[in-house]
Enzyme design. Structure first.
Site, short mmCIF file in Angstrom:
data_model
loop_
_atom_site.label_atom_id
_atom_site.label_comp_id
_atom_site.label_asym_id
_atom_site.label_seq_id
_atom_site.Cartn_x
_atom_site.Cartn_y
_atom_site.Cartn_z
N MET A 1 0.86 -1.18 0.00
CA MET A 1 0.00 0.00 0.00
C MET A 1 0.89 1.23 0.00
O MET A 1 1.57 1.52 0.98
CB MET A 1 -0.93 -0.02 1.20
N SER A 2 0.92 1.92 -1.13
CA SER A 2 1.83 3.05 -1.31
C SER A 2 1.36 4.30 -0.59
O SER A 2 2.14 5.23 -0.38
CB SER A 2 1.97 3.36 -2.79
N GLY A 4 -1.42 5.79 -1.89
CA GLY A 4 -2.20 6.43 -2.93
C GLY A 4 -3.57 5.80 -3.08
O GLY A 4 -3.91 4.81 -2.42
N VAL A 5 -4.34 6.37 -3.99
CA VAL A 5 -5.72 5.91 -4.18
C VAL A 5 -5.79 4.53 -4.82
O VAL A 5 -6.67 3.73 -4.51
CB VAL A 5 -6.51 6.95 -5.02
N ASP A 6 -4.85 4.22 -5.71
CA ASP A 6 -4.92 2.94 -6.42
C ASP A 6 -4.75 1.74 -5.48
O ASP A 6 -5.54 0.79 -5.50
CB ASP A 6 -3.87 2.89 -7.53
N SER A 7 -3.72 1.77 -4.66
CA SER A 7 -3.50 0.63 -3.76
C SER A 7 -4.57 0.55 -2.69
O SER A 7 -4.90 -0.54 -2.20
CB SER A 7 -2.10 0.71 -3.13
N LEU A 26 6.00 -0.23 1.75
CA LEU A 26 7.44 -0.41 1.60
C LEU A 26 8.17 0.89 1.88
O LEU A 26 7.93 1.90 1.22
CB LEU A 26 7.77 -0.90 0.19
N CYS A 95 12.40 -1.97 -10.31
CA CYS A 95 11.77 -2.06 -9.00
C CYS A 95 10.76 -3.20 -8.97
O CYS A 95 10.70 -3.96 -8.00
CB CYS A 95 11.09 -0.74 -8.65
N GLY A 119 -1.77 -2.06 -6.85
CA GLY A 119 -2.67 -1.16 -7.55
C GLY A 119 -2.26 -0.88 -8.98
O GLY A 119 -2.69 0.12 -9.56
N CYS A 196 10.69 7.99 -8.42
CA CYS A 196 10.31 8.20 -7.01
C CYS A 196 11.47 8.68 -6.16
O CYS A 196 11.26 9.41 -5.19
CB CYS A 196 9.71 6.92 -6.44
#
Length: 366
Positions: A1-2, A4-7, A26, A95, A119, A196
């Site tokens: 889960m980063s 953000g909305v996607d994850s 991470l 990555c 995500g 990133c």
């Protein structure tokens, strides 16, 4: 889960599908900034807090796994070394290959989990193998603007068997609407962009700080000096902007980087017609299933959000050879070529050479 909305939506959908879900963030930076800089960068302390908030809303356990050392070695150091060698790497592919679907997946399996869900915008399609059994295939997402199958082309069949991409059948606007309906704070959070670990987006500045200034010559294809640079590592094939040439072309035509020569610290510029290639050689092949036998009719993509080109591809002496039907501009060593059959990802290879071949220098018969 980063964070953000996607994850966030991916985790919610995995729960809805009946899975026992644990959220993992991470920690990839050894000195994460407290706050993100606009929409650039990711994996900040703020992002970890956003991910934890979503996990709390979903009622799932949440952990932060420190993989900063592994990320630094396998992604950042690789990125630096590739540019120093005159190549143009894609750190997102590295990555995915080395961290998210290797280090993360390996640790998850060792702890008793079955798979990793992310995500990413891509689809896993299950089909029946000729001899029976289920085969998992990697396909493009339905939203072409967000499709991330290119950066997932490094997954092999074993990794793909342990991967879920719950967002691949949905567009990004629909994901934001769903996040808002679920009450997620991150529903309107901007997407992260660029690399990133270079949060300000200044790749050239980062490389200069890491590698030091190395002044050298910019030459044309005849060897005549037409400018100076502060480091050949800051240039890539196909680049036009930022050349600051002291001597314009005699015919007034714009010039582009056509070659980077790290051994002599020279950048070579030429006209646009020199950029067109139709033959690509790749190494470090990664197949998302069985490797193609003989010559395969494929689609070839050389950039994350680039066009797909009709081509033929085959494996030869440990390499992957690709012959494009037309010419493609700005193909640089270090980039990845990802091969498709329709929407299905066949595999990928790291480009070591790109050139223009005459039409009769074709692929072997087969």
């Amino acid at each position: 889960m980063s964070g953000g909305v996607d994850s966030a939506v991916a985790a919610a959908r995995m729960i809805d599908a009946g899975h026992d879900v644990v959220g993992v963030h991470l920690a990839l930076s050894q000195s994460a900034a407290t706050l993100r800089e606009s929409a650039r960068g990711c994996c900040t302390i703020e992002d970890a807090g956003d991910a934890r908030r979503v996990a709390d809303q979903l009622g799932i356990p949440f952990y932060v796994w420190d993989m900063a050392s592994r990320f630094s070695r396998d992604v950042v150091d690789d990125f630096r070394a590739e540019y120093a060698a005159g190549r143009t790497p894609n750190p997102c592919l590295r990555c995915n290959e080395k961290i998210k679907f290797a280090a993360l997946l390996d640790k998850a399996l060792a702890l008793g989990f079955d798979a990793v869900a992310t995500g990413h915008y891509a689809q896993v399609v299950e089909t029946t193998a000729p001899g029976g059994g289920v085969v998992r295939e990697l396909h493009r997402a339905v939203d072409p603007a967000k499709d991330q199958s290119y950066v997932l082309g490094v997954l092999d069949a074993e990794q793909l068997a342990r991967s879920f991409f719950p967002l691949g059948d949905t567009t990004k606007p629909q994901i934001r609407e769903e996040a808002a309906a679920r009450g997620f704070y991150v529903a309107k959070k901007p997407d992260s962009h660029d690399i990133c670990f270079i949060a300000d987006g200044d790749t050239r500045g980062w490389l200069t700080r890491e590698l030091g200034e190395a002044p050298g010559e910019i030459v044309d294809t005849t060897g005549e000096v037409v400018g100076r640079h502060r480091g050949a590592f800051a240039y890539t094939v196909g680049q036009r902007r930022g050349l600051a040439l002291s001597r314009p072309a005699p015919d007034g035509q714009p010039r582009y980087v056509v070659e980077v020569r790290p051994e002599s610290n020279q950048v070579v510029v030429g006209t646009a017609d020199l950029l067109g290639v139709n033959a690509i050689t790749g190494e470090h092949a990664r197949w998302c299933g069985p490797a193609p036998e003989g010559v395969a009719e494929v689609g070839a993509q050389v950039r994350a959000h680039g066009e797909e080109y009709p081509a033929r591809a085959w494996a030869q002496d440990g390499r992957v050879e690709v012959r494009l039907e037309g010419r493609v501009r700005g193909v640089a060593p270090g980039q990845s070529v990802v091969l498709y059959e329709g929407t299905r990802v066949i595999g990928s290879a790291t480009i070591t050479a790109a050139r223009l071949e005459r039409s009769d220098a074709a692929a072997p018969v087969g």
